[in-house]
Design a protein around this motif. Structure first.
Motif, PDB file in Angstrom:
ATOM      1  N   GLN A  50       0.818  -1.209   0.000  1.00  0.00           N
ATOM      2  CA  GLN A  50       0.000   0.000   0.000  1.00  0.00           C
ATOM      3  C   GLN A  50       0.857   1.266   0.000  1.00  0.00           C
ATOM      4  O   GLN A  50       0.577   2.206  -0.726  1.00  0.00           O
ATOM      5  N   ILE A  51       1.896   1.275   0.796  1.00  0.00           N
ATOM      6  CA  ILE A  51       2.736   2.466   0.887  1.00  0.00           C
ATOM      7  C   ILE A  51       3.549   2.653  -0.401  1.00  0.00           C
ATOM      8  O   ILE A  51       3.835   3.781  -0.805  1.00  0.00           O
ATOM      9  N   SER A  52       3.887   1.566  -1.055  1.00  0.00           N
ATOM     10  CA  SER A  52       4.631   1.670  -2.312  1.00  0.00           C
ATOM     11  C   SER A  52       3.756   2.168  -3.461  1.00  0.00           C
ATOM     12  O   SER A  52       4.269   2.652  -4.468  1.00  0.00           O
ATOM     13  N   LYS A  53       2.433   2.074  -3.325  1.00  0.00           N
ATOM     14  CA  LYS A  53       1.509   2.562  -4.351  1.00  0.00           C
ATOM     15  C   LYS A  53       1.211   4.052  -4.221  1.00  0.00           C
ATOM     16  O   LYS A  53       0.605   4.639  -5.100  1.00  0.00           O
ATOM     17  N   SER A  54       1.635   4.653  -3.129  1.00  0.00           N
ATOM     18  CA  SER A  54       1.351   6.073  -2.914  1.00  0.00           C
ATOM     19  C   SER A  54       2.148   6.921  -3.889  1.00  0.00           C
ATOM     20  O   SER A  54       3.373   6.837  -3.937  1.00  0.00           O
ATOM     21  N   PRO A  55       1.468   7.771  -4.645  1.00  0.00           N
ATOM     22  CA  PRO A  55       2.186   8.613  -5.589  1.00  0.00           C
ATOM     23  C   PRO A  55       3.040   9.687  -4.906  1.00  0.00           C
ATOM     24  O   PRO A  55       3.946  10.238  -5.509  1.00  0.00           O
ATOM     25  N   ILE A  56       2.784   9.944  -3.652  1.00  0.00           N
ATOM     26  CA  ILE A  56       3.503  11.002  -2.937  1.00  0.00           C
ATOM     27  C   ILE A  56       4.786  10.485  -2.299  1.00  0.00           C
ATOM     28  O   ILE A  56       5.804  11.170  -2.298  1.00  0.00           O
ATOM     29  N   ILE A  57       4.760   9.271  -1.765  1.00  0.00           N
ATOM     30  CA  ILE A  57       5.901   8.775  -0.985  1.00  0.00           C
ATOM     31  C   ILE A  57       6.527   7.503  -1.550  1.00  0.00           C
ATOM     32  O   ILE A  57       7.307   6.848  -0.873  1.00  0.00           O
ATOM     33  N   ASP A 111      -5.276  10.687  -7.070  1.00  0.00           N
ATOM     34  CA  ASP A 111      -6.434   9.805  -7.161  1.00  0.00           C
ATOM     35  C   ASP A 111      -6.503   8.980  -5.880  1.00  0.00           C
ATOM     36  O   ASP A 111      -5.525   8.867  -5.148  1.00  0.00           O
ATOM     37  N   SER A 112      -7.644   8.396  -5.632  1.00  0.00           N
ATOM     38  CA  SER A 112      -7.817   7.582  -4.433  1.00  0.00           C
ATOM     39  C   SER A 112      -6.874   6.380  -4.456  1.00  0.00           C
ATOM     40  O   SER A 112      -6.725   5.717  -5.468  1.00  0.00           O
ATOM     41  N   ILE A 113      -6.202   6.157  -3.349  1.00  0.00           N
ATOM     42  CA  ILE A 113      -5.337   4.995  -3.200  1.00  0.00           C
ATOM     43  C   ILE A 113      -5.692   4.298  -1.901  1.00  0.00           C
ATOM     44  O   ILE A 113      -6.304   4.893  -1.024  1.00  0.00           O
ATOM     45  N   PRO A 114      -5.287   3.046  -1.743  1.00  0.00           N
ATOM     46  CA  PRO A 114      -5.609   2.347  -0.494  1.00  0.00           C
ATOM     47  C   PRO A 114      -4.924   2.987   0.708  1.00  0.00           C
ATOM     48  O   PRO A 114      -3.815   3.485   0.596  1.00  0.00           O
ATOM     49  N   CYS A 115      -5.616   2.970   1.817  1.00  0.00           N
ATOM     50  CA  CYS A 115      -5.060   3.498   3.059  1.00  0.00           C
ATOM     51  C   CYS A 115      -3.951   2.570   3.538  1.00  0.00           C
ATOM     52  O   CYS A 115      -4.106   1.360   3.534  1.00  0.00           O
ATOM     53  N   SER A 116      -2.836   3.155   3.976  1.00  0.00           N
ATOM     54  CA  SER A 116      -1.733   2.346   4.472  1.00  0.00           C
ATOM     55  C   SER A 116      -1.793   2.175   5.985  1.00  0.00           C
ATOM     56  O   SER A 116      -0.825   1.782   6.605  1.00  0.00           O
ATOM     57  N   CYS A 117      -2.936   2.487   6.556  1.00  0.00           N
ATOM     58  CA  CYS A 117      -3.133   2.267   7.988  1.00  0.00           C
ATOM     59  C   CYS A 117      -3.557   0.827   8.198  1.00  0.00           C
ATOM     60  O   CYS A 117      -3.978   0.154   7.280  1.00  0.00           O
ATOM     61  N   GLY A 118      -3.473   0.394   9.426  1.00  0.00           N
ATOM     62  CA  GLY A 118      -3.856  -0.975   9.709  1.00  0.00           C
ATOM     63  C   GLY A 118      -5.073  -1.045  10.602  1.00  0.00           C
ATOM     64  O   GLY A 118      -5.500  -0.062  11.186  1.00  0.00           O
ATOM     65  N   GLY A 119      -5.633  -2.236  10.670  1.00  0.00           N
ATOM     66  CA  GLY A 119      -6.721  -2.503  11.590  1.00  0.00           C
ATOM     67  C   GLY A 119      -7.976  -1.708  11.312  1.00  0.00           C
ATOM     68  O   GLY A 119      -8.373  -1.504  10.174  1.00  0.00           O
ATOM     69  N   VAL A 120      -8.622  -1.244  12.371  1.00  0.00           N
ATOM     70  CA  VAL A 120      -9.886  -0.534  12.289  1.00  0.00           C
ATOM     71  C   VAL A 120      -9.743   0.771  11.506  1.00  0.00           C
ATOM     72  O   VAL A 120     -10.643   1.154  10.766  1.00  0.00           O
TER      73      VAL A 120
END
Length: 156
Positions: A50-57, A111-120
Motif C-alpha cells: 500500500q505504501i509503495s503505491k502512494s504517488p507522494i511517498i 487519485d484515491s489509493i488504499p489506506c496504508s493504515c492498519g486494523g480498524v
C-alpha cells in the motif's frame, strides 16, 4: 448602577484534573500508536504494498515501511515516562501533523489509493481519516498546553 463584565471567561481546571486529562491524552496516543504499529507490522506485506503505491511517498517506501511503525513505538515509549512526557507529546503532535498533511495531499492532489493504515483505521474513508487526525492534533495540543501549565506550576 455599575456592571462588571468578566472579559476572560476561562475554564479553570484543578491540578488533579489537568493531570488526569494529560494522562488520558497520553494513553490515547500510546494506544493509537501501538495499535497502528502492531497492525502495520503484523500485515507487513500489505502495508509495504500500500505504501509503495502512494504517488507522494513511493520513493521513500522502503524506508518508511519500517520507520513509521518504529517511530510510533518509540513515541509510545517516550510518552510513558513523566521525564520525557513533553517530548513525547511534541513528537506525537509532529507525527500526527505529518500524517494529516499526507492525507490532505492525498485528498486534494492524487487519485484515491488504499489506506496504508492498519486494523480498524483502515475502514475509515479518507475524509473521515482526515477528521480523525485533526481531532488527534487538537488532543495533542491540549495535552501540551496542560502539561506546560503543570510543569510551570511545579517550577514556581
Amino acid at each position: 448602577m455599575e456592571t462588571t463584565v468578566n472579559k476572560q471567561s476561562r475554564i479553570r481546571f484543578s491540578d488533579k484534573t489537568k493531570r488526569t486529562i494529560v494522562d488520558i491524552i497520553t494513553y490515547l496516543y500510546v494506544l493509537l500508536f501501538l495499535y497502528a504499529a502492531t497492525s502495520k507490522l503484523i500485515e507487513y506485506d500489505k502495508f509495504q504494498l500500500q505504501i509503495s503505491k502512494s504517488p507522494i511517498i513511493t520513493d521513500f517506501a522502503p524506508v518508511l515501511v519500517w520507520m513509521i511503525p518504529a517511530l510510533e513505538i518509540i513515541i509510545s515509549i517516550v510518552l510513558l515516562f513523566k521525564r520525557t512526557l513533553m517530548l513525547g507529546l511534541y513528537a506525537a503532535l509532529g507525527l500526527m501533523c505529518l500524517f494529516t498533511v499526507y492525507i490532505y495531499a492525498i485528498l486534494n492532489y492524487t487519485d484515491s489509493i488504499p489506506c496504508s493504515c492498519g486494523g480498524v483505521l483502515e475502514k475509515l474513508g479518507w475524509t473521515e481519516h482526515l477528521i480523525f487526525n485533526i481531532a488527534f492534533v487538537v488532543i495533542a495540543v491540549t495535552g501540551i498546553l496542560l502539561q506546560a501549565k503543570i510543569m510551570q506550576k511545579k517550577a514556581i
